[in-house]
Design an enzyme around this catalytic site. Sequence first.
Site, PDB file in Angstrom:
ATOM      1  N   SER A   9     -15.006  -9.854  29.293  1.00 30.11           N
ATOM      2  CA  SER A   9     -14.932 -10.772  30.435  1.00 30.11           C
ATOM      3  C   SER A   9     -14.934 -12.199  29.920  1.00 30.11           C
ATOM      4  O   SER A   9     -15.908 -12.639  29.306  1.00 30.11           O
ATOM      5  CB  SER A   9     -16.126 -10.565  31.362  1.00 30.11           C
ATOM      6  N   HIS A  34     -10.546  -9.235  30.966  1.00 31.51           N
ATOM      7  CA  HIS A  34     -11.149  -9.177  32.305  1.00 31.51           C
ATOM      8  C   HIS A  34     -11.367 -10.606  32.816  1.00 31.51           C
ATOM      9  O   HIS A  34     -12.037 -11.413  32.176  1.00 31.51           O
ATOM     10  CB  HIS A  34     -12.477  -8.414  32.224  1.00 31.51           C
ATOM     11  N   ASP A  36     -12.751 -12.929  35.827  1.00 33.00           N
ATOM     12  CA  ASP A  36     -13.676 -12.946  36.964  1.00 33.00           C
ATOM     13  C   ASP A  36     -13.399 -14.124  37.874  1.00 33.00           C
ATOM     14  O   ASP A  36     -13.636 -15.280  37.519  1.00 33.00           O
ATOM     15  CB  ASP A  36     -15.117 -13.019  36.447  1.00 33.00           C
ATOM     16  N   MET A  38     -14.290 -16.082  41.226  1.00 31.74           N
ATOM     17  CA  MET A  38     -15.416 -16.244  42.168  1.00 31.74           C
ATOM     18  C   MET A  38     -15.186 -17.470  43.045  1.00 31.74           C
ATOM     19  O   MET A  38     -14.668 -18.483  42.570  1.00 31.74           O
ATOM     20  CB  MET A  38     -16.716 -16.429  41.388  1.00 31.74           C
ATOM     21  N   HIS A  67     -10.556  -9.454  38.596  1.00 24.73           N
ATOM     22  CA  HIS A  67     -11.650  -9.022  39.472  1.00 24.73           C
ATOM     23  C   HIS A  67     -11.908 -10.119  40.499  1.00 24.73           C
ATOM     24  O   HIS A  67     -12.482 -11.156  40.179  1.00 24.73           O
ATOM     25  CB  HIS A  67     -12.883  -8.774  38.567  1.00 24.73           C
ATOM     26  N   MET A  69     -13.793 -11.686  43.255  1.00 26.21           N
ATOM     27  CA  MET A  69     -15.070 -11.741  43.989  1.00 26.21           C
ATOM     28  C   MET A  69     -14.926 -12.856  45.013  1.00 26.21           C
ATOM     29  O   MET A  69     -15.582 -13.903  44.943  1.00 26.21           O
ATOM     30  CB  MET A  69     -16.219 -12.014  43.005  1.00 26.21           C
ATOM     31  N   MET A 138     -19.938  -1.937  39.978  1.00 18.94           N
ATOM     32  CA  MET A 138     -20.776  -3.024  39.454  1.00 18.94           C
ATOM     33  C   MET A 138     -22.122  -2.458  39.012  1.00 18.94           C
ATOM     34  O   MET A 138     -22.791  -1.754  39.768  1.00 18.94           O
ATOM     35  CB  MET A 138     -21.011  -4.097  40.527  1.00 18.94           C
ATOM     36  N   ASP A 174     -19.054  -2.770  35.140  1.00 15.64           N
ATOM     37  CA  ASP A 174     -19.078  -4.219  34.897  1.00 15.64           C
ATOM     38  C   ASP A 174     -20.487  -4.744  35.129  1.00 15.64           C
ATOM     39  O   ASP A 174     -21.000  -4.660  36.238  1.00 15.64           O
ATOM     40  CB  ASP A 174     -18.079  -4.875  35.868  1.00 15.64           C
TER      41      ASP A 174
HETATM   42  C1  DX5 Z   1     -20.244 -10.458  37.057  1.00 17.38           C
HETATM   43  C2  DX5 Z   1     -18.868 -10.311  36.483  1.00 17.38           C
HETATM   44  C3  DX5 Z   1     -18.864  -9.686  35.148  1.00 17.38           C
HETATM   45  C4  DX5 Z   1     -19.610 -10.429  34.105  1.00 17.38           C
HETATM   46  C5  DX5 Z   1     -20.116  -9.443  33.106  1.00 17.38           C
HETATM   47  O1  DX5 Z   1     -20.155 -10.988  38.316  1.00 17.38           O
HETATM   48  O2  DX5 Z   1     -18.053  -9.540  37.337  1.00 17.38           O
HETATM   49  O3  DX5 Z   1     -17.543  -9.363  34.719  1.00 17.38           O
HETATM   50  O4  DX5 Z   1     -18.865 -11.423  33.455  1.00 17.38           O
HETATM   51  O5  DX5 Z   1     -20.899 -10.132  32.219  1.00 17.38           O
HETATM   52  P1  DX5 Z   1     -22.002  -9.428  31.319  1.00 17.38           P
HETATM   53  O6  DX5 Z   1     -21.313  -8.404  30.472  1.00 17.38           O
HETATM   54  O7  DX5 Z   1     -22.513 -10.594  30.529  1.00 17.38           O
HETATM   55  O8  DX5 Z   1     -23.026  -8.820  32.237  1.00 17.38           O
HETATM   56 ZN    ZN Z   2     -16.076  -8.739  36.551  1.00 17.88          ZN
END
Ligand code: DX5
Ligand code: ZN
Length: 226
Positions: A9, A34, A36, A38, A67, A69, A138, A174
Amino acid sequence: MRPLKIAPSILSADFAKLGEEVRAIEAAGADYVHVDVMDGHFVPNITIGPAMVYAIRPHARKPLDTHLMIAPADPYIEAFAKAGADMIMIHVEAGPHPHRSLQAIRAAGKRAGIVLNPGTPESAVAYLLDLVDQILIMTVNPGFGGQAFIPEIIEKVARVRAMAGERDIDIEVDGGITPQTAGRVAAAGANVLVAGAAVFKGGPQAYGENIAAIRQSAAAARGEMA
Ligand code: DX5
Ligand code: ZN
């Protein structure tokens, strides 16, 4: 057994040099990148938008595992598809019509994924199974990297794998994935492992070793050689 994939990620990367970071994790053995996304509304953090995905795309050879969010997600699916996302995953909690959102992702020609928060039961995907290429479970509450793995979710991983049956669906996890937790989720049936903090710790010279450690632990749990 479905092929094992490690998906670093980039949330834990140096955002000032994302192109370089993407090339470094791929050289270090990443299978997917990956991403993320947000929105500061669905989750309490704000990160990456379509413009950043577009900027990263030429630096990556591997698929961008995107991903979302964000809520609502539908108005942005086309923008992420055009920006170069390869997989687009939406949360089942992001809106009242995940079925329609998954149809839209596939209509855009992308691999579609559905995501389950830790508190969401696996039954939420029961009628979506024929619309998804991957299910992301998750193992922390979304929003931040570096959080502690929630062990109760291992049981959900096994249940979702069983629900997916013989369908062509990858099971992804994840949050809090490390060499210590990777084996447990892999044994339960997860074959795509996202990891942020555990990959990026120690800087670029450590990425190869960090990815290999996660892969080895998962492969051993699957009874394979890494
Ligand atoms: C959390 C994200 C993850 C995150 C994982 O909201 O969706 O992808 O970056 O990070 P680690 O592996 O550090 O928990
Ligand atoms: Zn993620």
